[in-house]
Design an enzyme around this catalytic site. Structure first.
Site, short mmCIF file in Angstrom:
data_model
loop_
_atom_site.label_atom_id
_atom_site.label_comp_id
_atom_site.label_asym_id
_atom_site.label_seq_id
_atom_site.Cartn_x
_atom_site.Cartn_y
_atom_site.Cartn_z
N LYS A 72 46.39 40.87 36.22
CA LYS A 72 46.44 40.34 34.63
C LYS A 72 44.97 39.68 34.49
O LYS A 72 44.24 39.33 35.30
CB LYS A 72 47.64 39.17 34.45
CG LYS A 72 49.02 39.65 34.86
CD LYS A 72 49.91 38.98 34.24
CE LYS A 72 51.26 39.59 34.13
NZ LYS A 72 52.09 39.60 35.27
N ALA B 92 38.99 34.78 47.67
CA ALA B 92 39.05 36.02 48.93
C ALA B 92 40.50 36.78 49.01
O ALA B 92 41.43 35.83 49.09
CB ALA B 92 38.51 35.41 50.15
N HIS C 56 46.90 56.74 39.79
CA HIS C 56 47.88 57.91 39.89
C HIS C 56 49.01 57.58 38.83
O HIS C 56 49.48 56.42 38.62
CB HIS C 56 48.34 58.02 41.16
CG HIS C 56 47.44 58.58 41.83
ND1 HIS C 56 46.98 59.87 42.15
CD2 HIS C 56 46.66 57.86 42.94
CE1 HIS C 56 46.01 59.97 43.13
NE2 HIS C 56 45.99 58.92 43.59
C1 COA Z 1 38.14 30.53 45.82
C2 COA Z 1 37.54 29.44 46.55
C3 COA Z 1 35.86 29.46 46.09
C4 COA Z 1 38.27 28.25 46.26
O1 COA Z 1 37.43 27.11 46.95
P1 COA Z 1 37.67 25.55 46.81
O2 COA Z 1 37.56 25.26 45.31
O3 COA Z 1 37.04 24.84 47.92
O4 COA Z 1 39.22 25.56 47.17
P2 COA Z 1 40.09 24.87 48.15
O5 COA Z 1 39.70 25.41 49.28
O6 COA Z 1 40.17 23.32 48.10
O7 COA Z 1 41.69 25.58 47.92
C5 COA Z 1 42.29 25.21 46.69
C6 COA Z 1 43.77 25.79 46.99
O8 COA Z 1 43.60 27.05 46.95
C7 COA Z 1 44.04 27.79 47.93
N1 COA Z 1 43.22 28.85 48.18
C8 COA Z 1 41.76 28.92 48.43
N2 COA Z 1 41.51 30.25 48.67
C9 COA Z 1 42.61 30.91 48.62
C10 COA Z 1 42.44 32.19 48.66
N3 COA Z 1 41.55 33.03 49.15
N4 COA Z 1 44.09 32.95 48.64
C11 COA Z 1 44.91 31.95 48.16
N5 COA Z 1 44.86 30.69 48.17
C12 COA Z 1 43.72 30.03 48.45
C13 COA Z 1 44.04 26.59 49.00
O9 COA Z 1 44.85 27.03 49.98
C14 COA Z 1 44.44 25.29 48.41
O10 COA Z 1 45.81 25.34 48.07
P3 COA Z 1 46.51 23.84 48.28
O11 COA Z 1 45.81 23.21 46.96
O12 COA Z 1 47.97 24.36 48.13
O13 COA Z 1 46.27 23.41 49.56
C15 COA Z 1 37.29 29.90 48.04
O14 COA Z 1 38.63 29.63 48.68
C16 COA Z 1 37.11 31.53 48.22
O15 COA Z 1 38.21 32.48 48.36
N6 COA Z 1 35.96 31.78 48.38
C17 COA Z 1 35.31 33.11 48.54
C18 COA Z 1 34.68 33.33 49.57
C19 COA Z 1 33.78 34.73 49.73
O16 COA Z 1 34.54 35.58 49.22
N7 COA Z 1 32.64 34.76 50.49
C20 COA Z 1 31.97 35.74 50.30
C21 COA Z 1 30.55 35.48 49.98
S1 COA Z 1 30.09 36.40 48.13
#
Ligand code: COA
Length: 184
Positions: free
Chosen positions: A157, A151, A104
């Site tokens: 950006k 997630a 909007h």
């Molecule tokens: C992005 C993602 C893949 C990262 O996984 P990873 O590489 O194992 O990363 P980690 O869990 O080691 O996290 C790294 C840092 O990012 C942060 N972080 C991870 N996911 C986050 C999120 N969704 N939002 C905010 N911070 C996040 C963690 O807290 C960590 O912070 P720290 O270093 O200060 O402790 C995973 O967190 C994610 O969001 N997966 C999506 C799952 C999904 O959507 N599934 C549906 C199936 S399609």
């Protein structure tokens, strides 16, 4: 009756409040025909699943091998492919992802926002990227090749290729590359 049917079949929208549009997505033959008819373009092996909400379908382009799962929101301005939503090949969409190229206008304080109209900016989701559950992609954003949107992130950006972004607003938390992911 016929005008309602025509509206469901031709208006550039697929949504649960246009119920016929969802019934057609349950069966392969009608789905393939209907998604081709509604979208600007859709590639091979891509599926629009029931219970998505797609506005401005004729301004949405989807490549090959993309599943658009239930709960997805794609919102573009109808008849404005230049400022539409482009999802390239092999993009992975988690549950309840929302992508907006249209939004909007709100700057005129003398008019209620709902009467100010809309503005749109192209959104590009490059090939091989992954948008995590409940992520939101805002107008004008490009998500790089093989990038990951964590997630629950809200992306305001551009995201470079091969990066993980997380948070609100989303920031880079990791760069994927040769030295990354030692578990392989
Ligand atoms: C992005 C993602 C893949 C990262 O996984 P990873 O590489 O194992 O990363 P980690 O869990 O080691 O996290 C790294 C840092 O990012 C942060 N972080 C991870 N996911 C986050 C999120 N969704 N939002 C905010 N911070 C996040 C963690 O807290 C960590 O912070 P720290 O270093 O200060 O402790 C995973 O967190 C994610 O969001 N997966 C999506 C799952 C999904 O959507 N599934 C549906 C199936 S399609």
């Amino acid at each position: 009756m016929f005008s309602t049917l025509r509206f469901f079949l031709f208006y550039p929208k697929i949504a649960p409040d246009m119920y016929l549009t969802h019934w057609l997505l349950y069966f392969k033959t009608s789905r393939v025909w209907f998604q081709k008819k509604k979208l600007y373009s859709i590639g091979n092996n891509s599926e629009i699943r029931p219970f998505v909400s797609l506005n401005g379908t004729n301004s949405i382009s989807i490549g090959d091998n993309v599943i658009v799962p239930p709960g997805t929101i794609l919102s573009a301005m109808p008849n404005d492919i230049k400022n539409g939503i482009f999802i390239e090949n092999d993009v992975l969409l988690g549950p309840n992802v929302s992508i907006y190229s249209a939004t909007h206008k709100y700057k005129d304080i003398t008019i209620p926002i709902k009467k100010q109209g809309y503005t749109a900016k192209k959104v590009l989701i490059k090939e091989g990227s992954w948008l995590g559950v409940n992520s939101v992609i805002m107008p004008g954003v490009t998500i790089g090749k093989n990038a990951v949107v964590a997630a629950g992130s809200i992306v305001t950006k551009d995201v470079p290729d091969n990066c993980i972004v997380a948070g609100v607003p989303a920031k880079i938390i990791k760069k994927l590359g040769e030295n990354d992911d030692k578990e392989k």
